[in-house]
Enzyme design. Sequence first.
Site, PDB file in Angstrom:
ATOM      1  CB  CYS A   1      -0.124   6.040  10.959  1.00 22.47           C
ATOM      2  SG  CYS A   1      -1.491   6.361   9.815  1.00 22.47           S
TER       3      CYS A   1
ATOM      4  CB  CYS B   1      -0.910   0.006   1.223  1.00 22.04           C
ATOM      5  SG  CYS B   1      -1.874  -1.519   1.442  1.00 22.04           S
TER       6      CYS B   1
ATOM      7  CG  ASP C   1      -1.844   3.155  -3.431  1.00 24.22           C
ATOM      8  OD1 ASP C   1      -1.369   3.114  -2.280  1.00 24.22           O
ATOM      9  OD2 ASP C   1      -2.906   3.726  -3.711  1.00 24.22           O
TER      10      ASP C   1
ATOM     11  N   GLY D   1       6.895   7.129   0.582  1.00 24.71           N
ATOM     12  CA  GLY D   1       8.013   7.329   1.490  1.00 24.71           C
ATOM     13  C   GLY D   1       8.718   6.052   1.906  1.00 24.71           C
ATOM     14  CE  LYS D   2       5.431   3.159   6.504  1.00 21.54           C
ATOM     15  NZ  LYS D   2       4.596   4.346   6.185  1.00 21.54           N
TER      16      LYS D   2
ATOM     17  CG  ASP E   1       2.042   1.999   6.071  1.00 17.86           C
ATOM     18  OD1 ASP E   1       1.899   1.872   7.300  1.00 17.86           O
ATOM     19  OD2 ASP E   1       1.986   3.095   5.489  1.00 17.86           O
TER      20      ASP E   1
END
Length: 430
Positions: free
Chosen positions: A369, A248, A272, A253-254, A317
């Site tokens: 998160c 995902c 994605d 960023g990851k 994520d």
Amino acid sequence: MNARKAAYLSLMRCEKAGKYANLEIDAAIQKYELEETEKSLFTQLVYGVIERQITLDAVIRLFAANPNRKIPNEARMILRLGLYQILYLDKIPDHAAVNESVKLAKTFYQGAASFINAVLRRALREKQTITFPDKATEYGLSAALYQMWTHQYGAENAEKIAAGMLRKPTLTLRTNTLKTTPEILMQEIECPCKQTKTAPFGIKLLENMPVSYFAPLEDGLCFVQDESSQIAVWAAEAKPGMTVIDACACPGGKSFGLAMDMHNHGKILSMDLHANKLSLIEQGAKTLGIQIIETIAHDSTQYKPEWEAIADIVLCDVPCSGLGILAKKPDIRHKDLSTMAHLPALQYHILQTCSRYVKPQGVLLYTTCTLNQNENERVANRFLTEHTNFAPVSFYQGKSAITLFPFETETDGFFIAKFQKKDVSCDDKG
């Protein structure tokens, strides 16, 4: 257009049309062409009123002569703006907060001007005596969310979490180690900064600064990434030559951090659901000088048989409730928890599906998160129970799963769990 008028109009749009604050702020700054100082106050007012809305409404009830009086939305919003300045902005003179609020009323809802003036002047006289009925109201949270945190993490930690979500986070950068080092980058940054506590390549700014024309970002020497996400990438232990799947991936960023740890050698499949967002990854990779990322538009709940057991690392994520980032996205404070009830099933579906892409002895990471054990520990524990071909792997202080609390780590609220796929000779029920 001044900051207070712009803030009132934007807050009304957020309330009536359900617009996200960050998108509304960006659009309004362009529309109204606000000067730098006005832009700063405008942004502070919009985010601050949304963040403190529950608290401000309690104060309005306290100081209104008739607390049962039905207050029109327009008047209530002007009161929120005035009270926010009186209670939380030390640099705004009290008389200015009152006078400017009365001016707003005369412009947008003239019939309420005297009422607004009376409430705000009473607040000036009695603000030191304000008491709240409960901790949830004091910290601007719904009773349901505060109760959930109390039940899951204990009363003391629930209050620490709530207080931590009112902090004003500064930017954290991830050094692009393909081009520079943290030590050299820190010399380029015209702002007080320090290296992050745990993530090895992170730099935390100690003051807020505009990044619109921040040269290190434009030159691809770094990118914005909270330390919590950097820790998740660090936990993966990516090495050059590996094949990695970021299930995902947007905004990327990851994937970027993994590519840097791989020294830009190997393959990263960044997947994605939203094809229109993949350009964010592609453009970011180009700026950073990364060539090993391939973007794929795909629903991560749907199995891709051609990826069976191809990856050394799979990072999930997953979409989550975002309860760990209230300090950055205050809109989430007002979401009904019942609208998030479907998430654990979706998260588990993604984790289960993507686990099939992991090679024997490969690594599977599960991250969110949010601060919600239903989405975090319970999903991870269910996965281990139902997939005996995976085992937990310690990666941080002897732990295989960690929750990062803002009050402890100065990061977003975050959850990371690490698993390793057993060798094919082991019992495999997954």
